[in-house]
Design a protein around this motif. Sequence first.
Motif, PDB file in Angstrom:
ATOM      1  N   ILE A 135       0.847  -1.206   0.000  1.00  0.00           N
ATOM      2  CA  ILE A 135       0.000   0.000   0.000  1.00  0.00           C
ATOM      3  C   ILE A 135       0.877   1.249   0.000  1.00  0.00           C
ATOM      4  O   ILE A 135       0.656   2.185  -0.777  1.00  0.00           O
ATOM      5  N   LEU A 136       1.900   1.280   0.867  1.00  0.00           N
ATOM      6  CA  LEU A 136       2.733   2.484   0.968  1.00  0.00           C
ATOM      7  C   LEU A 136       3.610   2.667  -0.265  1.00  0.00           C
ATOM      8  O   LEU A 136       3.848   3.796  -0.693  1.00  0.00           O
ATOM      9  N   GLU A 137       4.073   1.554  -0.842  1.00  0.00           N
ATOM     10  CA  GLU A 137       4.888   1.665  -2.069  1.00  0.00           C
ATOM     11  C   GLU A 137       4.072   2.204  -3.238  1.00  0.00           C
ATOM     12  O   GLU A 137       4.623   2.743  -4.189  1.00  0.00           O
ATOM     13  N   ALA A 138       2.747   2.019  -3.166  1.00  0.00           N
ATOM     14  CA  ALA A 138       1.879   2.482  -4.269  1.00  0.00           C
ATOM     15  C   ALA A 138       1.625   3.987  -4.192  1.00  0.00           C
ATOM     16  O   ALA A 138       1.053   4.568  -5.127  1.00  0.00           O
ATOM     17  N   ASN A 139       2.055   4.624  -3.092  1.00  0.00           N
ATOM     18  CA  ASN A 139       1.767   6.052  -2.930  1.00  0.00           C
ATOM     19  C   ASN A 139       2.376   6.865  -4.073  1.00  0.00           C
ATOM     20  O   ASN A 139       3.559   6.737  -4.378  1.00  0.00           O
ATOM     21  N   GLY A 140       1.525   7.670  -4.705  1.00  0.00           N
ATOM     22  CA  GLY A 140       2.003   8.554  -5.788  1.00  0.00           C
ATOM     23  C   GLY A 140       2.102   7.872  -7.129  1.00  0.00           C
ATOM     24  O   GLY A 140       2.521   8.488  -8.112  1.00  0.00           O
ATOM     25  N   LYS A 141       1.738   6.594  -7.202  1.00  0.00           N
ATOM     26  CA  LYS A 141       1.834   5.873  -8.481  1.00  0.00           C
ATOM     27  C   LYS A 141       0.455   5.716  -9.113  1.00  0.00           C
ATOM     28  O   LYS A 141      -0.511   5.357  -8.416  1.00  0.00           O
ATOM     29  N   GLY A 142       0.362   5.976 -10.407  1.00  0.00           N
ATOM     30  CA  GLY A 142      -0.905   5.801 -11.132  1.00  0.00           C
ATOM     31  C   GLY A 142      -1.991   6.735 -10.611  1.00  0.00           C
ATOM     32  O   GLY A 142      -3.174   6.393 -10.644  1.00  0.00           O
ATOM     33  N   GLY A 143      -1.593   7.899 -10.090  1.00  0.00           N
ATOM     34  CA  GLY A 143      -2.572   8.886  -9.629  1.00  0.00           C
ATOM     35  C   GLY A 143      -3.159   8.581  -8.265  1.00  0.00           C
ATOM     36  O   GLY A 143      -4.111   9.229  -7.839  1.00  0.00           O
ATOM     37  N   LEU A 144      -2.579   7.609  -7.560  1.00  0.00           N
ATOM     38  CA  LEU A 144      -3.137   7.161  -6.272  1.00  0.00           C
ATOM     39  C   LEU A 144      -2.278   7.679  -5.105  1.00  0.00           C
ATOM     40  O   LEU A 144      -1.056   7.565  -5.141  1.00  0.00           O
ATOM     41  N   LEU A 145      -2.943   8.218  -4.085  1.00  0.00           N
ATOM     42  CA  LEU A 145      -2.260   8.592  -2.844  1.00  0.00           C
ATOM     43  C   LEU A 145      -2.672   7.581  -1.776  1.00  0.00           C
ATOM     44  O   LEU A 145      -3.854   7.228  -1.678  1.00  0.00           O
ATOM     45  N   THR A 146      -1.707   7.125  -0.973  1.00  0.00           N
ATOM     46  CA  THR A 146      -2.021   6.065  -0.008  1.00  0.00           C
ATOM     47  C   THR A 146      -1.503   6.399   1.388  1.00  0.00           C
ATOM     48  O   THR A 146      -0.548   7.152   1.550  1.00  0.00           O
ATOM     49  N   VAL A 147      -2.138   5.790   2.383  1.00  0.00           N
ATOM     50  CA  VAL A 147      -1.689   5.924   3.771  1.00  0.00           C
ATOM     51  C   VAL A 147      -2.132   4.665   4.530  1.00  0.00           C
ATOM     52  O   VAL A 147      -3.126   4.036   4.151  1.00  0.00           O
ATOM     53  N   ALA A 148      -1.375   4.289   5.546  1.00  0.00           N
ATOM     54  CA  ALA A 148      -1.736   3.114   6.359  1.00  0.00           C
ATOM     55  C   ALA A 148      -1.774   3.514   7.830  1.00  0.00           C
ATOM     56  O   ALA A 148      -0.934   4.291   8.291  1.00  0.00           O
ATOM     57  N   LEU A 149      -2.754   2.988   8.558  1.00  0.00           N
ATOM     58  CA  LEU A 149      -2.875   3.228  10.000  1.00  0.00           C
ATOM     59  C   LEU A 149      -2.626   1.915  10.728  1.00  0.00           C
ATOM     60  O   LEU A 149      -3.016   0.854  10.244  1.00  0.00           O
ATOM     61  N   ARG A 150      -2.004   2.005  11.908  1.00  0.00           N
ATOM     62  CA  ARG A 150      -1.653   0.783  12.655  1.00  0.00           C
ATOM     63  C   ARG A 150      -2.309   0.756  14.029  1.00  0.00           C
ATOM     64  O   ARG A 150      -1.658   1.069  15.034  1.00  0.00           O
ATOM     65  N   PRO A 151      -3.578   0.373  14.119  1.00  0.00           N
ATOM     66  CA  PRO A 151      -4.194   0.254  15.440  1.00  0.00           C
ATOM     67  C   PRO A 151      -3.661  -0.960  16.195  1.00  0.00           C
ATOM     68  O   PRO A 151      -3.213  -1.937  15.579  1.00  0.00           O
ATOM     69  N   ALA A 152      -3.715  -0.888  17.530  1.00  0.00           N
ATOM     70  CA  ALA A 152      -3.430  -2.073  18.351  1.00  0.00           C
ATOM     71  C   ALA A 152      -4.767  -2.743  18.663  1.00  0.00           C
ATOM     72  O   ALA A 152      -5.715  -2.604  17.888  1.00  0.00           O
ATOM     73  N   GLY A 153      -4.877  -3.475  19.758  1.00  0.00           N
ATOM     74  CA  GLY A 153      -6.128  -4.164  20.074  1.00  0.00           C
ATOM     75  C   GLY A 153      -7.293  -3.181  20.090  1.00  0.00           C
ATOM     76  O   GLY A 153      -7.213  -2.154  20.748  1.00  0.00           O
ATOM     77  N   ILE A 154      -8.348  -3.499  19.353  1.00  0.00           N
ATOM     78  CA  ILE A 154      -9.443  -2.535  19.195  1.00  0.00           C
ATOM     79  C   ILE A 154     -10.638  -2.960  20.045  1.00  0.00           C
ATOM     80  O   ILE A 154     -11.050  -4.121  20.007  1.00  0.00           O
ATOM     81  N   PHE A 155     -11.162  -1.993  20.810  1.00  0.00           N
ATOM     82  CA  PHE A 155     -12.339  -2.295  21.628  1.00  0.00           C
ATOM     83  C   PHE A 155     -13.437  -1.288  21.313  1.00  0.00           C
ATOM     84  O   PHE A 155     -13.184  -0.233  20.738  1.00  0.00           O
ATOM     85  N   GLY A 156     -14.663  -1.651  21.700  1.00  0.00           N
ATOM     86  CA  GLY A 156     -15.777  -0.721  21.513  1.00  0.00           C
ATOM     87  C   GLY A 156     -17.024  -1.454  21.047  1.00  0.00           C
ATOM     88  O   GLY A 156     -17.046  -2.684  20.940  1.00  0.00           O
ATOM     89  N   GLU A 157     -18.053  -0.667  20.762  1.00  0.00           N
ATOM     90  CA  GLU A 157     -19.351  -1.206  20.400  1.00  0.00           C
ATOM     91  C   GLU A 157     -19.244  -2.064  19.131  1.00  0.00           C
ATOM     92  O   GLU A 157     -18.700  -1.629  18.136  1.00  0.00           O
ATOM     93  N   GLY A 158     -19.761  -3.297  19.193  1.00  0.00           N
ATOM     94  CA  GLY A 158     -19.775  -4.181  18.027  1.00  0.00           C
ATOM     95  C   GLY A 158     -18.575  -5.106  17.938  1.00  0.00           C
ATOM     96  O   GLY A 158     -18.469  -5.922  17.019  1.00  0.00           O
ATOM     97  N   ASP A 159     -17.647  -5.010  18.903  1.00  0.00           N
ATOM     98  CA  ASP A 159     -16.464  -5.886  18.919  1.00  0.00           C
ATOM     99  C   ASP A 159     -16.903  -7.346  19.022  1.00  0.00           C
ATOM    100  O   ASP A 159     -17.723  -7.690  19.860  1.00  0.00           O
ATOM    101  N   ARG A 160     -16.351  -8.193  18.126  1.00  0.00           N
ATOM    102  CA  ARG A 160     -16.699  -9.621  18.186  1.00  0.00           C
ATOM    103  C   ARG A 160     -15.471 -10.480  18.458  1.00  0.00           C
ATOM    104  O   ARG A 160     -15.520 -11.692  18.380  1.00  0.00           O
ATOM    105  N   GLN A 161     -14.310  -9.833  18.736  1.00  0.00           N
ATOM    106  CA  GLN A 161     -13.083 -10.613  18.926  1.00  0.00           C
ATOM    107  C   GLN A 161     -12.468 -10.426  20.309  1.00  0.00           C
ATOM    108  O   GLN A 161     -12.237 -11.387  21.030  1.00  0.00           O
ATOM    109  N   MET A 162     -12.191  -9.158  20.657  1.00  0.00           N
ATOM    110  CA  MET A 162     -11.362  -8.932  21.837  1.00  0.00           C
ATOM    111  C   MET A 162     -12.061  -9.309  23.143  1.00  0.00           C
ATOM    112  O   MET A 162     -11.546 -10.127  23.905  1.00  0.00           O
TER     113      MET A 162
END
Length: 242
Positions: free
Chosen positions: A151-178
């Motif tokens: 995803i990050l290597e694709a940034n700026g290629k073929g007219g596409l801008l990209t970004v990645a987010l790195r959450p840790a363990g996710i909690f909240g309404e609708g959680d079916r895993q944690m």
Amino acid sequence: MTPKKEVYLVIGGSGFVGRHIVEHLLARGDVVSVFDIVQRHHDVDFYSGDITDESRLLEVFTKTGTTCIIHTASPPHGAKDPSIYYKVNVDGCKAVISAAQAAGVQKLVYTSSAGVVFDGGDVVNLDERAPFPEKSFDAYNDSKAQGEKLILEANGKGGLLTVALRPAGIFGEGDRQMMVGLYQAYQRGQTHFQVGDNNNLFDYTYVGNLARAHLIAADKLSSPPFTSSSQETLTTDSLKAA
Ligand code: NAD
């Protein structure tokens, strides 16, 4: 010239995180559709499909006129056959990038994972400048790291801008895993034991803050001609207020 309004497609929008992103977009009046293998909600346009199917992705990106993809899809952690992770998180990312470039999509926001820098050892005060470990903790984290790199290597290629987010363990309404996992450990009697000296730390992310972070990341990916209905500046204070 009136700025063109962003058209969002949330891949994995039937899932826990994806659903919160959809709700945040709807709340600020944005145009949003969902692409997923299953449909769980009926308040937005839904497109059924698998992200490893590039031709289906291209068809949907073109039909919806998508300008911004928010890609949250992944198999859940704990699959018996690790090959599913590489198929969806690596081949799937390749297909999303390629179809996005072919369809002229301008932005791609990817939900990565804090696990991409985890090798089983202590991780203290790392930030995004830290290199990937030589050996990932497991196939899930390895596939997420490979997907993020693509995803990050694709940034700026073929007219596409990209970004990645790195959450840790996710909690909240609708959680079916944690919380389910914690409760199962309790049911199995595994809470009678303590690992460590009570100083172990783990990082958790509230799903509502994470959804908002995706919107802010998308907004910040470009300047005009594209605007969203709620541009804002990414600051520590704005995130604290989320
Ligand atoms: P989830 O399982 O609730 O949602 C994932 C969605 O992706 C599901 O609706 C599923 O149907 C869809 N999907 C899976 N494979 C697909 C495919 N091949 N094609 C199309 N759709 C597909 O998971 P979540 O908890 O919402 O996680 C969202 C993202 O956040 C994932 O990328 C995950 O790696 C990342 N993440 C999650 C956590 C966590 O604690 N839940 C932590 C860090 C990172």
